[in-house]
Design a protein around this motif. Structure first.
Motif, PDB file in Angstrom:
ATOM      1  N   GLU A 325       1.026  -1.212  -0.052  1.00 53.53           N
ATOM      2  CA  GLU A 325      -0.146  -0.435  -0.121  1.00 53.53           C
ATOM      3  C   GLU A 325       0.719   1.323  -0.175  1.00 53.53           C
ATOM      4  O   GLU A 325       0.510   1.978  -0.480  1.00 53.53           O
ATOM      5  CB  GLU A 325      -0.894   0.592   1.642  1.00 53.53           C
ATOM      6  CG  GLU A 325      -2.122  -1.076   1.231  1.00 53.53           C
ATOM      7  CD  GLU A 325      -2.416  -0.508   1.907  1.00 53.53           C
ATOM      8  OE1 GLU A 325      -3.013   0.109   3.036  1.00 53.53           O
ATOM      9  OE2 GLU A 325      -3.649  -2.132   1.955  1.00 53.53           O
ATOM     10  N   THR A 326       1.989   1.030   0.624  1.00 59.58           N
ATOM     11  CA  THR A 326       2.729   2.628   0.809  1.00 59.58           C
ATOM     12  C   THR A 326       4.345   1.928   0.404  1.00 59.58           C
ATOM     13  O   THR A 326       4.913   0.230   0.818  1.00 59.58           O
ATOM     14  CB  THR A 326       3.012   3.240   2.328  1.00 59.58           C
ATOM     15  OG1 THR A 326       3.651   2.500   3.238  1.00 59.58           O
ATOM     16  CG2 THR A 326       1.433   3.230   1.987  1.00 59.58           C
ATOM     17  N   LYS A 327       5.054   3.037   0.521  1.00 62.69           N
ATOM     18  CA  LYS A 327       6.241   2.713   0.426  1.00 62.69           C
ATOM     19  C   LYS A 327       6.996   4.054   0.006  1.00 62.69           C
ATOM     20  O   LYS A 327       6.608   5.064  -0.505  1.00 62.69           O
ATOM     21  CB  LYS A 327       7.222   2.232  -2.129  1.00 62.69           C
ATOM     22  CG  LYS A 327       8.588   1.695  -1.263  1.00 62.69           C
ATOM     23  CD  LYS A 327       9.011   1.488  -2.829  1.00 62.69           C
ATOM     24  CE  LYS A 327      10.572   0.815  -3.057  1.00 62.69           C
ATOM     25  NZ  LYS A 327      10.453  -0.821  -2.147  1.00 62.69           N
ATOM     26  N   ILE A 328       8.590   3.635   1.653  1.00 65.76           N
ATOM     27  CA  ILE A 328       8.571   5.373   1.395  1.00 65.76           C
ATOM     28  C   ILE A 328      10.591   4.747   1.589  1.00 65.76           C
ATOM     29  O   ILE A 328      10.768   3.660   1.413  1.00 65.76           O
ATOM     30  CB  ILE A 328       8.842   5.228   3.384  1.00 65.76           C
ATOM     31  CG1 ILE A 328       7.220   5.822   3.403  1.00 65.76           C
ATOM     32  CG2 ILE A 328       9.686   6.794   3.744  1.00 65.76           C
ATOM     33  CD1 ILE A 328       6.678   5.364   4.924  1.00 65.76           C
ATOM     34  N   ILE A 329      10.621   6.188   0.637  1.00 66.31           N
ATOM     35  CA  ILE A 329      11.725   6.055  -0.509  1.00 66.31           C
ATOM     36  C   ILE A 329      13.267   7.272   0.571  1.00 66.31           C
ATOM     37  O   ILE A 329      12.601   8.318   0.003  1.00 66.31           O
ATOM     38  CB  ILE A 329      12.565   5.429  -1.262  1.00 66.31           C
ATOM     39  CG1 ILE A 329      11.677   6.474  -2.349  1.00 66.31           C
ATOM     40  CG2 ILE A 329      11.860   4.026  -1.432  1.00 66.31           C
ATOM     41  CD1 ILE A 329      11.457   5.783  -4.170  1.00 66.31           C
ATOM     42  N   SER A 330      14.566   7.217   0.405  1.00 64.57           N
ATOM     43  CA  SER A 330      15.384   8.294   0.527  1.00 64.57           C
ATOM     44  C   SER A 330      15.329   9.030  -1.049  1.00 64.57           C
ATOM     45  O   SER A 330      15.193   8.531  -1.856  1.00 64.57           O
ATOM     46  CB  SER A 330      16.337   8.343   0.729  1.00 64.57           C
ATOM     47  OG  SER A 330      16.868   7.707  -0.033  1.00 64.57           O
ATOM     48  N   ALA A 331      16.129  10.260  -1.623  1.00 65.48           N
ATOM     49  CA  ALA A 331      15.220  10.661  -2.443  1.00 65.48           C
ATOM     50  C   ALA A 331      16.357  10.264  -3.883  1.00 65.48           C
ATOM     51  O   ALA A 331      17.066  10.331  -4.502  1.00 65.48           O
ATOM     52  CB  ALA A 331      15.801  12.572  -2.208  1.00 65.48           C
ATOM     53  N   GLN A 332      17.531   9.819  -2.562  1.00 66.22           N
ATOM     54  CA  GLN A 332      19.000   8.995  -2.533  1.00 66.22           C
ATOM     55  C   GLN A 332      18.334   8.121  -4.145  1.00 66.22           C
ATOM     56  O   GLN A 332      19.465   7.698  -4.812  1.00 66.22           O
ATOM     57  CB  GLN A 332      20.401   9.023  -2.048  1.00 66.22           C
ATOM     58  CG  GLN A 332      20.820  10.321  -1.437  1.00 66.22           C
ATOM     59  CD  GLN A 332      19.714  11.153  -0.805  1.00 66.22           C
ATOM     60  OE1 GLN A 332      19.136  10.583   0.130  1.00 66.22           O
ATOM     61  NE2 GLN A 332      19.736  12.511  -0.672  1.00 66.22           N
ATOM     62  N   GLU A 333      17.701   7.522  -3.199  1.00 63.98           N
ATOM     63  CA  GLU A 333      17.312   5.635  -4.162  1.00 63.98           C
ATOM     64  C   GLU A 333      15.910   6.017  -5.049  1.00 63.98           C
ATOM     65  O   GLU A 333      15.947   5.204  -5.359  1.00 63.98           O
ATOM     66  CB  GLU A 333      16.315   5.380  -3.167  1.00 63.98           C
ATOM     67  CG  GLU A 333      17.791   4.984  -1.771  1.00 63.98           C
ATOM     68  CD  GLU A 333      16.832   4.615  -0.503  1.00 63.98           C
ATOM     69  OE1 GLU A 333      17.590   3.186  -0.337  1.00 63.98           O
ATOM     70  OE2 GLU A 333      16.029   4.507   0.216  1.00 63.98           O
ATOM     71  N   ALA A 334      15.282   7.241  -5.204  1.00 65.74           N
ATOM     72  CA  ALA A 334      14.343   7.803  -6.156  1.00 65.74           C
ATOM     73  C   ALA A 334      15.099   7.078  -7.696  1.00 65.74           C
ATOM     74  O   ALA A 334      13.823   6.605  -8.405  1.00 65.74           O
ATOM     75  CB  ALA A 334      13.877   9.211  -6.192  1.00 65.74           C
ATOM     76  N   SER A 335      16.020   6.840  -7.930  1.00 64.68           N
ATOM     77  CA  SER A 335      16.332   7.325  -8.761  1.00 64.68           C
ATOM     78  C   SER A 335      17.253   5.176  -9.466  1.00 64.68           C
ATOM     79  O   SER A 335      17.152   5.241 -10.410  1.00 64.68           O
ATOM     80  CB  SER A 335      17.123   7.650 -10.122  1.00 64.68           C
ATOM     81  OG  SER A 335      18.566   7.592  -8.793  1.00 64.68           O
ATOM     82  N   SER A 336      16.852   4.446  -8.446  1.00 70.19           N
ATOM     83  CA  SER A 336      17.462   3.269  -8.512  1.00 70.19           C
ATOM     84  C   SER A 336      15.940   2.389  -7.758  1.00 70.19           C
ATOM     85  O   SER A 336      16.518   1.198  -8.121  1.00 70.19           O
ATOM     86  CB  SER A 336      18.642   2.961  -8.507  1.00 70.19           C
ATOM     87  OG  SER A 336      19.048   3.586  -6.772  1.00 70.19           O
ATOM     88  N   THR A 495      13.601  13.872  12.855  1.00 69.87           N
ATOM     89  CA  THR A 495      14.152  12.664  12.759  1.00 69.87           C
ATOM     90  C   THR A 495      12.503  11.725  12.378  1.00 69.87           C
ATOM     91  O   THR A 495      11.607  11.727  13.189  1.00 69.87           O
ATOM     92  CB  THR A 495      14.677  11.569  14.299  1.00 69.87           C
ATOM     93  OG1 THR A 495      15.665  12.042  14.817  1.00 69.87           O
ATOM     94  CG2 THR A 495      14.955  10.080  13.805  1.00 69.87           C
ATOM     95  N   ASN A 496      12.716  10.526  10.904  1.00 65.62           N
ATOM     96  CA  ASN A 496      11.651  10.084  10.750  1.00 65.62           C
ATOM     97  C   ASN A 496      12.337   9.416   9.821  1.00 65.62           C
ATOM     98  O   ASN A 496      13.651   8.425  10.295  1.00 65.62           O
ATOM     99  CB  ASN A 496      11.269  11.178   9.134  1.00 65.62           C
ATOM    100  CG  ASN A 496      11.922  11.487   8.431  1.00 65.62           C
ATOM    101  OD1 ASN A 496      12.680  10.393   8.167  1.00 65.62           O
ATOM    102  ND2 ASN A 496      11.221  12.513   7.482  1.00 65.62           N
ATOM    103  N   SER A 497      11.636   8.477  10.107  1.00 60.24           N
ATOM    104  CA  SER A 497      12.014   6.640   9.452  1.00 60.24           C
ATOM    105  C   SER A 497      13.241   6.928   7.997  1.00 60.24           C
ATOM    106  O   SER A 497      13.888   5.310   8.316  1.00 60.24           O
ATOM    107  CB  SER A 497      10.704   6.205   8.626  1.00 60.24           C
ATOM    108  OG  SER A 497       9.821   6.111   7.541  1.00 60.24           O
ATOM    109  N   VAL A 498      12.967   7.769   7.551  1.00 63.97           N
ATOM    110  CA  VAL A 498      14.694   7.620   6.917  1.00 63.97           C
ATOM    111  C   VAL A 498      15.796   8.449   6.904  1.00 63.97           C
ATOM    112  O   VAL A 498      16.900   7.443   6.615  1.00 63.97           O
ATOM    113  CB  VAL A 498      13.924   8.643   5.574  1.00 63.97           C
ATOM    114  CG1 VAL A 498      14.929   8.365   4.262  1.00 63.97           C
ATOM    115  CG2 VAL A 498      12.657   8.181   4.579  1.00 63.97           C
TER     116      VAL A 498
END
Length: 515
Positions: A325-336, A495-498
């Motif tokens: 239902e959800t996916k949380i990623i860092s901006a550095q991971e967005a392209s890969s 601080t958050n989950s990322v």
């Protein structure tokens, strides 16, 4: 826009004293003969593959008509001065639509008709895999693989990457057929795949090694097919003194003599025995399965080893998918990072696409060299928002949604309110998140270690997810009185989950203007 090639007008393919050859459809071009539609009951519908040309032949029309090919208000092509045809450039999907074909003779209208072009791309059909060349003595049979698609699919064989090595390769309109010797696969399984720009579909030989009765990891115990698909089973055992294995269905022996494969007839079911390098083989082939072919097929060797496969022939449509239902990623991971769903379907996954938050559609990335696609992916750079997975199998449709949150380093904006003497912070973050105000009272710029910092009492807080629409980038505001910040430096940490971030700021208080 379609580009015209006026054959006779430019003297390319015909002249006044040379008759234009009859229009013949091929894998490069399709023909339209208006003479066959002089009194149409409605629009003419024509379906072509992407990349094909359309030949509009004027054969059969009396006199020397002047004909126009019109789209909307634009006159795309004109044939005059004895021209026998008009030819488009290779078509693309954007050329689909409604056209008008008009012809005049001696300044009088002959006819005008509407032509609706459908320029399409279609995935290859599930290949029909069967035996061929079964009557050639002292020679192993051929495997034949047949598929259709727009554009024409290319057929490749597992373990044989050079298509030219396949025997009797031929292509006709929409249909591709390839044959290869089964001797190359006497001791291993085999798969043929049909591929075009829309995707790949594969069929396999279900191969069973009877050296033992234990199923190997690549041996299939259940096969599900739709009516009309082909089935090719084989069992094998090694030993010069051994006879070929035998097949039975539901405990009834299938006689290899009475069911032997013959080239002059397309049997409902046939058996072909073969041997190569001391490997004895028994093939069971069904060109077009029906519901009554469902059941358990067992092959037994003379050393009494046996293996079974259950064949289920069904036209029942099924489609399901599992997607987070959800996916949380860092901006550095967005392209890969890829989005991925697990799918189950029958008979064929006809359509699979991802819809991005900005409403763009992208075809799914599917596995290759498989008979059933289990996972579908999107591997484009991701942005925050809702992604939708659109699926269709057997006319049944399903849509799944996943909310993606791309988390970047938050930006901290500090403001001093001189009216009430508070320091205000504005930022935005994925929630839940925790934040803390800290101060450093050390002198001589010795605030470089974490132990030099103290938390401001009663200034820490957890921000919860109260509204899902803002959970990815929720605005956060906080303030503290300058009086609780001892020293000349303060810090705000979030601080958050990322991840965790802190920003240090010097205490710069604007001077109070004199009264």
């Amino acid at each position: 826009m379609i580009t015209a090639v006026l054959l006779c007008a430019v003297g390319a393919l015909c002249s006044d004293d040379v008759k234009t050859p009859a229009c013949v459809s091929s894998h490069e071009a399709a023909c339209l003969l208006p003479a066959d539609y002089l009194n149409p009951s409605g629009p003419i519908s024509k379906e072509l593959a992407v990349g094909k040309k359309l030949i509009i032949s004027l054969e059969g029309l009396s006199g020397s008509p002047v004909c126009h090919w019109i789209r909307g208000e634009d006159r795309v092509m004109t044939a005059r001065n004895g021209s026998q045809s008009m030819v488009t450039s290779p078509l693309s999907e954007t050329d689909s639509g409604e056209y008008t074909l008009t012809c005049d003779s001696n300044n009088a209208a002959m006819f005008s008709t509407t032509v609706i072009l459908h320029v399409v791309m279609k995935r290859p059909t599930k290949p029909q895999l069967m035996l061929d060349g079964v009557d050639v003595s002292d020679t192993s049979p051929l495997f034949k693989c047949v598929s259709e698609g727009f554009p024409n699919p290319t057929i490749t064989w597992s373990g044989n990457k050079n298509v030219d090595e396949a025997k009797m390769f031929k292509a006709s309109d929409k249909r591709t057929e390839s044959k290869i010797s089964s001797a190359q696969y006497y001791n291993r399984g085999m798969m043929c795949c049909a591929t075009n720009a829309e995707g790949q579909e594969c069929s396999q030989l279900y191969d069973y090694d009877l050296q033992s009765s234990v199923m190997n990891k690549d041996e299939v115990s259940t096969v599900t097919l739709s009516e009309g698909q082909s089935l090719l089973l084989r069992c094998r055992v090694k030993g010069y003194s051994l006879r070929s294995p035998v097949w039975e269905k539901g405990g009834r022996l299938l006689n290899a003599r009475t069911l032997s494969c013959k080239p002059e007839k397309e049997e409902e079911m046939c058996i072909k025995n073969d041997s190569h390098y001391a490997v004895r083989m028994a093939y069971l082939s069904i060109r077009s399965v029906r519901e009554e072919h469902s059941g358990t097929y067992t092959c037994t060797s003379t050393n009494k080893n046996s293996k079974s496969v259950y064949v289920n022939v069904s036209d029942e449509v099924s489609l399901s998918a599992q997607l987070d239902e959800t996916k949380i990623i860092s901006a550095q991971e967005a392209s890969s990072t890829c989005l991925q769903a697990t799918v189950s379907y029958h008979p064929v996954l006809q359509h699979c696409s991802w819809e991005t938050p900005d409403k763009n559609r992208t075809k799914c990335v599917r596995e290759t060299w498989v008979t059933q696609h289990r996972t579908v992916k999107l591997c484009d750079p991701l942005i925050s928002g809702d992604y939708k997975l659109h699926l269709e199998a057997g006319g049944q449709k399903e849509t799944k949604t996943i909310s993606v949150c791309v988390v970047d380093e938050p930006k901290f904006n500090f403001l001093f309110n001189k009216d009430d003497g508070t320091i205000n912070l504005e930022t935005a973050s994925l929630v839940p998140a925790n934040y803390t105000w800290m101060f450093c009272s050390e002198l001589n710029d010795s605030c470089e270690t974490d132990s030099s910092w103290d938390e401001v009492p009663n200034a820490s807080k957890t921000v919860s997810e109260t509204d899902s629409n803002f959970s990815c980038n929720k605005p956060i505001k906080s303030s503290v009185s300058k009086d609780v910040l001892k020293g000349d430096q303060f810090r705000f940490c979030l601080t958050n989950s990322v991840g965790s971030w802190c920003k240090t700021h010097y205490m710069i208080i604007p001077p109070t203007p004199p009264e």
